[in-house]
Design a protein around this motif. Sequence first.
Motif, mmCIF file in Angstrom:
data_model
loop_
_atom_site.group_PDB
_atom_site.id
_atom_site.type_symbol
_atom_site.label_atom_id
_atom_site.label_comp_id
_atom_site.label_asym_id
_atom_site.label_seq_id
_atom_site.Cartn_x
_atom_site.Cartn_y
_atom_site.Cartn_z
ATOM 1 N N VAL A 90 0.873 -1.169 0.000
ATOM 2 C CA VAL A 90 0.000 0.000 0.000
ATOM 3 C C VAL A 90 0.909 1.218 0.000
ATOM 4 O O VAL A 90 1.826 1.321 0.813
ATOM 5 N N THR A 91 0.676 2.122 -0.933
ATOM 6 C CA THR A 91 1.429 3.375 -0.978
ATOM 7 C C THR A 91 0.568 4.459 -0.353
ATOM 8 O O THR A 91 -0.580 4.665 -0.769
ATOM 9 N N CYS A 92 1.132 5.136 0.638
ATOM 10 C CA CYS A 92 0.393 6.139 1.401
ATOM 11 C C CYS A 92 0.935 7.534 1.136
ATOM 12 O O CYS A 92 2.147 7.735 1.076
ATOM 13 N N GLN A 93 0.020 8.480 1.005
ATOM 14 C CA GLN A 93 0.382 9.893 0.981
ATOM 15 C C GLN A 93 0.082 10.432 2.364
ATOM 16 O O GLN A 93 -1.067 10.520 2.759
ATOM 17 N N LEU A 94 1.135 10.709 3.118
ATOM 18 C CA LEU A 94 0.996 11.273 4.450
ATOM 19 C C LEU A 94 1.259 12.769 4.375
ATOM 20 O O LEU A 94 1.872 13.258 3.432
ATOM 21 N N TYR A 95 0.790 13.471 5.359
ATOM 22 C CA TYR A 95 0.937 14.921 5.379
ATOM 23 C C TYR A 95 1.735 15.321 6.611
ATOM 24 O O TYR A 95 2.742 14.701 6.907
ATOM 25 N N THR A 96 1.332 16.297 7.337
ATOM 26 C CA THR A 96 2.122 16.765 8.475
ATOM 27 C C THR A 96 2.146 15.734 9.591
ATOM 28 O O THR A 96 1.274 14.885 9.689
ATOM 29 N N LYS A 97 3.147 15.823 10.452
ATOM 30 C CA LYS A 97 3.296 14.881 11.562
ATOM 31 C C LYS A 97 2.238 15.079 12.641
ATOM 32 O O LYS A 97 2.035 14.208 13.468
ATOM 33 N N ASP A 98 1.559 16.220 12.647
ATOM 34 C CA ASP A 98 0.574 16.468 13.695
ATOM 35 C C ASP A 98 -0.859 16.398 13.181
ATOM 36 O O ASP A 98 -1.796 16.806 13.852
ATOM 37 N N ARG A 99 -1.041 15.844 11.972
ATOM 38 C CA ARG A 99 -2.389 15.742 11.407
ATOM 39 C C ARG A 99 -2.485 14.487 10.553
ATOM 40 O O ARG A 99 -1.681 14.298 9.652
ATOM 41 N N VAL A 100 -3.457 13.636 10.843
ATOM 42 C CA VAL A 100 -3.646 12.435 10.028
ATOM 43 C C VAL A 100 -4.960 12.473 9.263
ATOM 44 O O VAL A 100 -5.271 11.558 8.518
ATOM 45 N N LEU A 101 -5.713 13.542 9.423
ATOM 46 C CA LEU A 101 -7.017 13.676 8.786
ATOM 47 C C LEU A 101 -6.934 13.475 7.277
ATOM 48 O O LEU A 101 -7.806 12.868 6.665
ATOM 49 N N ARG A 109 -3.929 9.247 3.309
ATOM 50 C CA ARG A 109 -4.738 8.368 2.460
ATOM 51 C C ARG A 109 -3.831 7.508 1.590
ATOM 52 O O ARG A 109 -2.647 7.776 1.440
ATOM 53 N N SER A 110 -4.434 6.481 1.012
ATOM 54 C CA SER A 110 -3.685 5.629 0.088
ATOM 55 C C SER A 110 -3.719 6.247 -1.306
ATOM 56 O O SER A 110 -4.713 6.854 -1.709
ATOM 57 N N ILE A 111 -2.611 6.106 -2.015
ATOM 58 C CA ILE A 111 -2.570 6.551 -3.404
ATOM 59 C C ILE A 111 -2.330 5.372 -4.349
ATOM 60 O O ILE A 111 -2.413 5.524 -5.556
ATOM 61 N N ASP A 112 -2.052 4.201 -3.781
ATOM 62 C CA ASP A 112 -1.949 2.967 -4.554
ATOM 63 C C ASP A 112 -2.160 1.814 -3.589
ATOM 64 O O ASP A 112 -1.737 1.879 -2.430
ATOM 65 N N ARG A 113 -2.794 0.759 -4.071
ATOM 66 C CA ARG A 113 -3.123 -0.380 -3.221
ATOM 67 C C ARG A 113 -3.286 -1.615 -4.086
ATOM 68 O O ARG A 113 -3.486 -1.495 -5.307
ATOM 69 N N PRO A 114 -3.222 -2.799 -3.469
ATOM 70 C CA PRO A 114 -3.481 -4.022 -4.225
ATOM 71 C C PRO A 114 -4.927 -4.038 -4.723
ATOM 72 O O PRO A 114 -5.830 -3.509 -4.065
ATOM 73 N N ALA A 115 -5.162 -4.633 -5.869
ATOM 74 C CA ALA A 115 -6.510 -4.686 -6.442
ATOM 75 C C ALA A 115 -7.497 -5.399 -5.525
ATOM 76 O O ALA A 115 -8.689 -5.094 -5.531
ATOM 77 N N SER A 116 -7.007 -6.322 -4.712
ATOM 78 C CA SER A 116 -7.889 -7.089 -3.818
ATOM 79 C C SER A 116 -8.258 -6.328 -2.542
ATOM 80 O O SER A 116 -9.029 -6.832 -1.740
ATOM 81 N N MET A 117 -7.726 -5.131 -2.355
ATOM 82 C CA MET A 117 -7.954 -4.375 -1.126
ATOM 83 C C MET A 117 -8.902 -3.203 -1.387
ATOM 84 O O MET A 117 -8.644 -2.384 -2.264
ATOM 85 N N PRO A 118 -9.972 -3.094 -0.594
ATOM 86 C CA PRO A 118 -10.866 -1.941 -0.742
ATOM 87 C C PRO A 118 -10.158 -0.634 -0.374
ATOM 88 O O PRO A 118 -9.237 -0.620 0.448
ATOM 89 N N VAL A 119 -10.576 0.454 -0.992
ATOM 90 C CA VAL A 119 -9.979 1.766 -0.737
ATOM 91 C C VAL A 119 -10.037 2.106 0.749
ATOM 92 O O VAL A 119 -9.060 2.606 1.321
ATOM 93 N N GLN A 120 -11.182 1.844 1.386
ATOM 94 C CA GLN A 120 -11.335 2.188 2.804
ATOM 95 C C GLN A 120 -10.307 1.464 3.677
ATOM 96 O O GLN A 120 -9.766 2.044 4.613
#
Length: 82
Positions: free
Chosen positions: A40-51, A54-65
């Motif tokens: 799973v490839t994740c786009q993370l933002y600041t260290k003090d905010r996780v809101l 999100r994922s920007i790439d994932r296996p086809a067998s994995m739901p986005v959520q």
Amino acid sequence: MQTVYKLLAATSAVAALTGCVSPEQFETTPVQLQTSKGVVTCQLYTKDRVLWDRSIDRPASMPVQEADEICKQEGYRQMKEG
């Protein structure tokens, strides 16, 4: 008088949009996480905010959520580390 209201509404809308914060300003280098279903490839933002994390790439067998939740968990992990 109606023209004054339209002008006031337009000015208010522009002022509101000018103050918006864009997540793209806070993007970090994407992180790849190995899971049992694949990477799973994740786009993370600041260290003090996780809101926004999100994922920007994932296996086809994995739901986005599911992929997004994995990324949020990684964001929380990094936030705890400092």
